[in-house]
Structure formats: C-alpha cells, structure tokens
Write a protein that holds these residues in place. Structure first.
Motif, PDB file in Angstrom:
ATOM      1  N   GLY A  89     -33.122 -25.950 -23.647  1.00 40.10           N
ATOM      2  CA  GLY A  89     -32.769 -26.836 -24.741  1.00 40.10           C
ATOM      3  C   GLY A  89     -32.086 -28.093 -24.235  1.00 40.10           C
ATOM      4  N   ARG A  90     -31.324 -28.744 -25.119  1.00 38.89           N
ATOM      5  CA  ARG A  90     -30.659 -29.994 -24.760  1.00 38.89           C
ATOM      6  C   ARG A  90     -29.171 -29.931 -25.062  1.00 38.89           C
ATOM      7  NH1 ARG A  90     -32.901 -35.366 -27.114  1.00 38.89           N
ATOM      8  NH2 ARG A  90     -32.567 -34.262 -29.085  1.00 38.89           N
ATOM      9  N   LEU A  91     -28.400 -30.622 -24.231  1.00 39.91           N
ATOM     10  CA  LEU A  91     -26.996 -30.894 -24.481  1.00 39.91           C
ATOM     11  C   LEU A  91     -26.866 -32.389 -24.693  1.00 39.91           C
ATOM     12  CD1 LEU A  91     -23.912 -29.472 -22.647  1.00 39.91           C
ATOM     13  CD2 LEU A  91     -24.128 -31.937 -23.002  1.00 39.91           C
ATOM     14  N   ILE A  92     -26.340 -32.802 -25.843  1.00 43.09           N
ATOM     15  CA  ILE A  92     -26.269 -34.209 -26.223  1.00 43.09           C
ATOM     16  C   ILE A  92     -24.816 -34.604 -26.426  1.00 43.09           C
ATOM     17  CG2 ILE A  92     -27.081 -35.967 -27.851  1.00 43.09           C
ATOM     18  CD1 ILE A  92     -29.262 -33.949 -28.680  1.00 43.09           C
ATOM     19  N   LEU A 112     -26.088 -39.755 -24.669  1.00 45.38           N
ATOM     20  CA  LEU A 112     -26.817 -39.279 -23.499  1.00 45.38           C
ATOM     21  C   LEU A 112     -27.097 -37.787 -23.636  1.00 45.38           C
ATOM     22  CD1 LEU A 112     -24.879 -41.124 -20.649  1.00 45.38           C
ATOM     23  CD2 LEU A 112     -26.880 -41.906 -21.941  1.00 45.38           C
ATOM     24  N   SER A 113     -28.117 -37.312 -22.945  1.00 45.47           N
ATOM     25  CA  SER A 113     -28.477 -35.900 -23.054  1.00 45.47           C
ATOM     26  C   SER A 113     -28.868 -35.342 -21.703  1.00 45.47           C
ATOM     27  CB  SER A 113     -29.634 -35.712 -24.046  1.00 45.47           C
ATOM     28  OG  SER A 113     -30.814 -36.353 -23.577  1.00 45.47           O
ATOM     29  N   GLY A 114     -28.807 -34.029 -21.592  1.00 44.41           N
ATOM     30  CA  GLY A 114     -29.231 -33.319 -20.393  1.00 44.41           C
ATOM     31  C   GLY A 114     -29.985 -32.064 -20.786  1.00 44.41           C
ATOM     32  N   MET A 115     -30.909 -31.616 -19.942  1.00 50.46           N
ATOM     33  CA  MET A 115     -31.706 -30.423 -20.205  1.00 50.46           C
ATOM     34  C   MET A 115     -30.975 -29.194 -19.668  1.00 50.46           C
ATOM     35  SD  MET A 115     -34.141 -31.715 -21.849  1.00 50.46           S
ATOM     36  CE  MET A 115     -35.108 -30.215 -22.026  1.00 50.46           C
ATOM     37  N   VAL A 116     -30.960 -28.142 -20.484  1.00 53.22           N
ATOM     38  CA  VAL A 116     -30.253 -26.916 -20.121  1.00 53.22           C
ATOM     39  C   VAL A 116     -31.132 -26.063 -19.207  1.00 53.22           C
ATOM     40  CG1 VAL A 116     -29.174 -24.801 -20.981  1.00 53.22           C
ATOM     41  CG2 VAL A 116     -28.951 -26.946 -22.271  1.00 53.22           C
ATOM     42  N   LYS A 117     -30.615 -25.731 -18.036  1.00 51.40           N
ATOM     43  CA  LYS A 117     -31.322 -24.876 -17.094  1.00 51.40           C
ATOM     44  C   LYS A 117     -31.069 -23.404 -17.369  1.00 51.40           C
ATOM     45  CE  LYS A 117     -31.703 -23.946 -12.104  1.00 51.40           C
ATOM     46  NZ  LYS A 117     -31.200 -24.337 -10.760  1.00 51.40           N
ATOM     47  N   ARG A 118     -29.795 -23.035 -17.543  1.00 54.90           N
ATOM     48  CA  ARG A 118     -29.444 -21.627 -17.778  1.00 54.90           C
ATOM     49  C   ARG A 118     -28.377 -21.527 -18.854  1.00 54.90           C
ATOM     50  NH1 ARG A 118     -27.861 -18.074 -12.913  1.00 54.90           N
ATOM     51  NH2 ARG A 118     -26.447 -19.805 -12.384  1.00 54.90           N
ATOM     52  N   ASP A 119     -28.456 -20.450 -19.614  1.00 54.72           N
ATOM     53  CA  ASP A 119     -27.470 -20.124 -20.635  1.00 54.72           C
ATOM     54  C   ASP A 119     -27.185 -18.632 -20.509  1.00 54.72           C
ATOM     55  OD1 ASP A 119     -25.975 -19.627 -22.898  1.00 54.72           O
ATOM     56  OD2 ASP A 119     -27.666 -19.815 -24.280  1.00 54.72           O
ATOM     57  N   ILE A 155     -19.893 -32.370 -28.130  1.00 51.12           N
ATOM     58  CA  ILE A 155     -21.282 -32.277 -27.700  1.00 51.12           C
ATOM     59  C   ILE A 155     -22.084 -31.524 -28.761  1.00 51.12           C
ATOM     60  CG2 ILE A 155     -20.736 -32.293 -25.236  1.00 51.12           C
ATOM     61  CD1 ILE A 155     -21.229 -29.241 -25.270  1.00 51.12           C
ATOM     62  N   ARG A 156     -23.388 -31.625 -28.654  1.00 53.32           N
ATOM     63  CA  ARG A 156     -24.307 -30.873 -29.506  1.00 53.32           C
ATOM     64  C   ARG A 156     -25.254 -30.101 -28.593  1.00 53.32           C
ATOM     65  NH1 ARG A 156     -27.128 -31.398 -34.684  1.00 53.32           N
ATOM     66  NH2 ARG A 156     -29.296 -30.707 -34.472  1.00 53.32           N
ATOM     67  N   LEU A 157     -25.382 -28.808 -28.827  1.00 57.95           N
ATOM     68  CA  LEU A 157     -26.318 -27.963 -28.100  1.00 57.95           C
ATOM     69  C   LEU A 157     -27.483 -27.615 -29.012  1.00 57.95           C
ATOM     70  CD1 LEU A 157     -23.893 -25.512 -26.269  1.00 57.95           C
ATOM     71  CD2 LEU A 157     -25.453 -27.127 -25.157  1.00 57.95           C
ATOM     72  N   GLU A 158     -28.710 -27.768 -28.513  1.00 57.39           N
ATOM     73  CA  GLU A 158     -29.905 -27.447 -29.291  1.00 57.39           C
ATOM     74  C   GLU A 158     -30.664 -26.312 -28.631  1.00 57.39           C
ATOM     75  OE1 GLU A 158     -30.801 -31.849 -31.240  1.00 57.39           O
ATOM     76  OE2 GLU A 158     -32.060 -31.109 -29.597  1.00 57.39           O
ATOM     77  N   ALA A 159     -31.202 -25.425 -29.448  1.00 59.36           N
ATOM     78  CA  ALA A 159     -31.927 -24.258 -28.946  1.00 59.36           C
ATOM     79  C   ALA A 159     -33.103 -24.690 -28.070  1.00 59.36           C
ATOM     80  CB  ALA A 159     -32.428 -23.420 -30.114  1.00 59.36           C
ATOM     81  N   GLY A 160     -33.445 -23.838 -27.097  1.00 53.02           N
ATOM     82  CA  GLY A 160     -34.528 -24.144 -26.182  1.00 53.02           C
ATOM     83  C   GLY A 160     -35.784 -23.347 -26.488  1.00 53.02           C
ATOM     84  N   CYS A 161     -36.902 -23.840 -25.986  1.00 48.12           N
ATOM     85  CA  CYS A 161     -38.197 -23.190 -26.189  1.00 48.12           C
ATOM     86  C   CYS A 161     -38.909 -23.089 -24.845  1.00 48.12           C
ATOM     87  CB  CYS A 161     -39.043 -23.993 -27.173  1.00 48.12           C
ATOM     88  SG  CYS A 161     -40.682 -23.276 -27.486  1.00 48.12           S
ATOM     89  N   ASP A 162     -39.446 -21.888 -24.531  1.00 47.13           N
ATOM     90  CA  ASP A 162     -40.158 -21.701 -23.267  1.00 47.13           C
ATOM     91  C   ASP A 162     -41.662 -21.882 -23.403  1.00 47.13           C
ATOM     92  OD1 ASP A 162     -40.906 -19.436 -24.635  1.00 47.13           O
ATOM     93  OD2 ASP A 162     -39.911 -18.019 -23.304  1.00 47.13           O
TER      94      ASP A 162
END
Length: 295
Positions: A200-203, A212-219, A244-251
């Motif tokens: 997902g993303r961290l914004i 600005l945002s970054g892509m989440v590698k591990r949770d 910050i805002r965390l958004e759910a990730g999709c594989d």
C-alpha cells in the motif's frame, strides 16, 4: 509569426522591440512559480514573474509532426524561488511548464511558445538543470491492455474503481517512532490484519513530508509493536508527531480482489491464462488427443 495578434505582429515588425521571455511552473500540489529574464517583475494571468530568480532557458527545439519539442531551463537554487529541498523531495517532478515571448512594455502582447512538463531534473553546485518536454511526449507512452495473470490496474485508479476512502481500508494517525525515514513503529495501530498495508501507500499529511508518499514493503508485528517498512526512505524529513495516512495494499491476485476488496467485477487480470510450462509442452506421441487419461 503565424498565431500572433495583430498588435504583436506590428510590434515585432517595428524593428525596435521590447521583448523578454517568461516561464510559469505549476506543481502537482498547486504551487505556482513565475520567472522572467527581464530586469523587473512582470504580472499577467494572475502570476508574478520574478526577475531575480536566476532562471534562464536554452534554445527551444520545436518541430512539426509528432516529434517531441524540448528545451532546458537552468537556474540557481534560491530560498525565494526553487528550493533544493523541494527538488530533493520530488515536488517538481512532472510539473507543468508554460513559456511565453512577451512585450514587457505591454504584457497583453504575448505569445505562448512552449507548453509541457519537467522531465529529468539535475542539480549540482547550488544550481539545477531541468529538461522540459513538450505535450507530444505523452505519445511516447505505451497504451493498451497487457495480457497477464495479475491485475494490471493500480488500486483506486479508474480501471480499479475501488474507493480507498471506505472504512477499514485506510488509517490516519500520528507517527510514533521512525528510523531513517523508512521504518515506522506503532503501538496504537490496531484493528487491521497482519500485512494489511503491505504494497500500500504511506502519505504525509503534515510536516515536511506533506503531500509526499512512499510504497509499503512490509507490514508486520514485532511482539506488540506494529512495523511499517517502506521500499525507500521518504524524500523529506519526517518525525514523530507528523500526521500520515496509510492505505491498504493489493498484491494483484484475483483472490485478494475478491476476498479483501470485494471488487472482482473490476479485476483487470487474466487468471486463467496458461503459464510458461504450458507453452513448452511437446506434442503428444500417442496419437490420442482427446484430453482423457492414458491407460
């Protein structure tokens, strides 16, 4: 002089012109910057074009047809204009650029000569060089569907159509502890399954990283602490207390689309596409090709 107004044509043909060049840069966050090579500030279209910016431009290469127009802008890094920290954070990446030829004695007499975006941006020794790409640059981007098993959409885009504002698919909270702008630790981030935010993303919502945002590698969980690790450090300082805002990730798997997001109707992959093993299977030697088992 095709496209120039009659007044501008008359001025250009007079033999004694009062011309200068101006540039306007609009970032994706809405911030607008104006520059001119004239010795005083100019104002039009609601933009003040500053004369003390140190910005200059190289020759503009334009052509007919679908070839890409391009030029370069060169300038000094100044706190009042373009900040080195903003370049480092990527805030000027892809920004819209417009350039005019202007009669500084009467700014209503002007002609836009270039419109495009910032491409490669380099900085060294307190200065920067920005590659400017014309509108035809977009024609170089590949378009069309890709036939692959994983979904080709980006979570939340037009093709996916999933609303990331839905309850349970995002979290807004303050940074509790951060290491090297990349590893975030939370004691209070509960109510989400393990690995829910992976991919997902961290914004950034406040502080130097806002927008600005970054892509989440591990949770994952480290005992009672939840750890969010990014693929790369945030491109600006981020400290405890910043929102910050965390958004759910999709594989990109069909099962994830169906079970996690209930969005299978918009799945953009081809899960039944044969794999590489199928394409290299040799032809049958038995002469029987009915699909049944051999006895």
């Amino acid at each position: 002089m095709m496209g120039y107004s009659d007044e501008f044509k008359t001025h250009l043909a007079s033999g004694a012109t009062t011309l200068c060049r101006t540039w306007a840069i609009m970032r994706s966050d809405g911030a607008v910057f104006g520059f001119t090579d004239h010795d005083v500030n100019l104002t039009f279209e609601g933009i003040t074009f500053k004369a003390d910016s140190g910005l200059t431009a190289m020759a503009l290469a334009q052509s007919t047809g679908l070839a890409v127009d391009n030029t370069e802008a060169i300038g000094a890094l100044r706190d009042a204009a373009i900040k080195e920290a903003d370049i480092e954070a990527g805030r000027f990446d892809g920004a819209e650029v417009r350039a005019w030829l202007v009669n500084w004695a009467d700014v209503s007499q002007r002609e836009m000569q270039f419109r495009g975006s910032i491409g490669e941006l380099r900085r060294t020794n307190g200065a920067f060089t920005a590659e400017l790409r014309g509108l035809t640059e977009a024609l170089n981007r590949p378009l069309g569907r890709v036939y692959q098993k994983p979904c080709s959409a980006v979570l939340g885009d037009r093709a996916c159509a999933f609303e990331l504002t839905a309850a349970g698919y995002f979290a807004e909270l303050a940074v509790e502890a951060v290491e090297e702008r990349q590893v975030f630790r939370f004691d209070a981030l509960t109510g989400f399954d393990d690995a829910w935010f992976a991919r997902g993303r961290l914004i950034g919502q406040s502080g130097a990283c806002v927008g600005l945002s970054g892509m989440v590698k591990r949770d994952y969980f480290d005992e009672q602490t939840r750890v969010i690790e990014l693929w790369a450090p945030m491109r600006a300082p981020i400290v405890a207390g910043d929102m910050i805002r965390l958004e759910a990730g999709c594989d990109k798997r069909m099962e994830t689309c169906r079970l996690k997001f209930n969005n299978i109707a918009n799945y953009q992959g081809f899960p039944d596409l044969p794999g590489d093993d199928w394409t290299v299977v040799p032809p049958s030697q038995s002469g029987i090709s009915v699909g049944g088992s051999r006895r």
